[in-house]
Design a protein around this motif. Structure first.
Motif, PDB file in Angstrom:
ATOM      1  N   ALA A 160       0.842  -1.203   0.000  1.00 18.42           N
ATOM      2  CA  ALA A 160       0.000   0.000   0.000  1.00 18.42           C
ATOM      3  C   ALA A 160       0.880   1.257   0.000  1.00 18.42           C
ATOM      4  O   ALA A 160       0.575   2.237  -0.708  1.00 18.42           O
ATOM      5  CB  ALA A 160      -0.935   0.011   1.191  1.00 18.42           C
ATOM      6  N   LYS A 161       1.955   1.214   0.774  1.00 25.17           N
ATOM      7  CA  LYS A 161       2.866   2.361   0.807  1.00 25.17           C
ATOM      8  C   LYS A 161       3.509   2.580  -0.553  1.00 25.17           C
ATOM      9  O   LYS A 161       3.660   3.708  -1.007  1.00 25.17           O
ATOM     10  CB  LYS A 161       3.982   2.122   1.850  1.00 25.17           C
ATOM     11  N   ALA A 162       3.927   1.463  -1.166  1.00 26.33           N
ATOM     12  CA  ALA A 162       4.594   1.571  -2.465  1.00 26.33           C
ATOM     13  C   ALA A 162       3.626   2.108  -3.521  1.00 26.33           C
ATOM     14  O   ALA A 162       4.021   2.824  -4.424  1.00 26.33           O
ATOM     15  CB  ALA A 162       5.135   0.191  -2.883  1.00 26.33           C
ATOM     16  N   THR A 163       2.371   1.786  -3.416  1.00 28.79           N
ATOM     17  CA  THR A 163       1.383   2.253  -4.368  1.00 28.79           C
ATOM     18  C   THR A 163       1.108   3.741  -4.178  1.00 28.79           C
ATOM     19  O   THR A 163       0.917   4.470  -5.151  1.00 28.79           O
ATOM     20  CB  THR A 163       0.062   1.469  -4.210  1.00 28.79           C
TER      21      THR A 163
END
Length: 165
Positions: A160-163
């Protein structure tokens, strides 16, 4: 998409059930092995007793033949009395000594088979302890599921962070 929690829980439960079945099979194999060891030990003790009974019987027979020869020789030579009695006494003494020696040997062999029986028992207990140490537990399975959930949760957060970035 597959739920990581369901996959982790399913795999953990399968490992638990399989591990329990394996442990049960090992317990049964150890019990059979121990039982066969005890049976073999009992047969060995019977064989020891039979062997020494036969040897003792043979020694008694030899003593009787020896004393019959002594009596015959003494009777033919006319040497009845103290010398013949002494020879007969020596023969009886030697037979008694031989029989006591045979009994001591038999007793020692039976004692050894008793120690063998204790060794059989100790091996069985050791095998069961090793099996128990590898047997899965519900707590371990729960921890495994929890670790899988935690790992999946962290991966989802990282994804989710990477997105977002």
């Amino acid at each position: 998409m597959c739920n990581p929690l369901a996959i982790t829980a399913g795999l953990s439960v399968l490992q638990y059930v399989g591990g329990k079945a394996t442990a049960e099979n090992q317990y049964e194999a150890t019990a059979k092995q121990t039982e066969l060891g005890y049976e073999q030990n009992a047969v060995k003790q019977e064989q020891v007793n039979d062997k020494y009974a036969l040897e003792e019987s043979e020694r008694v027979k030899q003593g009787m033949l020896e004393r019959a020869k002594i009596a015959t020789i003494a009777g033919e030579s006319g040497a009845l009395g103290l010398s013949a009695d002494r020879l007969l006494g020596d023969s009886l003494f030697q037979e008694g000594t031989d029989r006591a020696s045979l009994e001591k040997n038999r007793s020692n062999e039976i004692l050894q088979t008793s120690w063998d029986g204790r060794l059989i028992q100790a091996r069985g207990e050791s095998s069961n302890a090793q099996t128990a140490s590898r047997e899965p537990t519900l707590i371990g399975t729960g921890l495994q599921i929890g670790a899988g959930v935690w790992s999946a949760s962290n991966k989802a957060k990282d994804k989710a962070k990477a997105t977002v970035e």
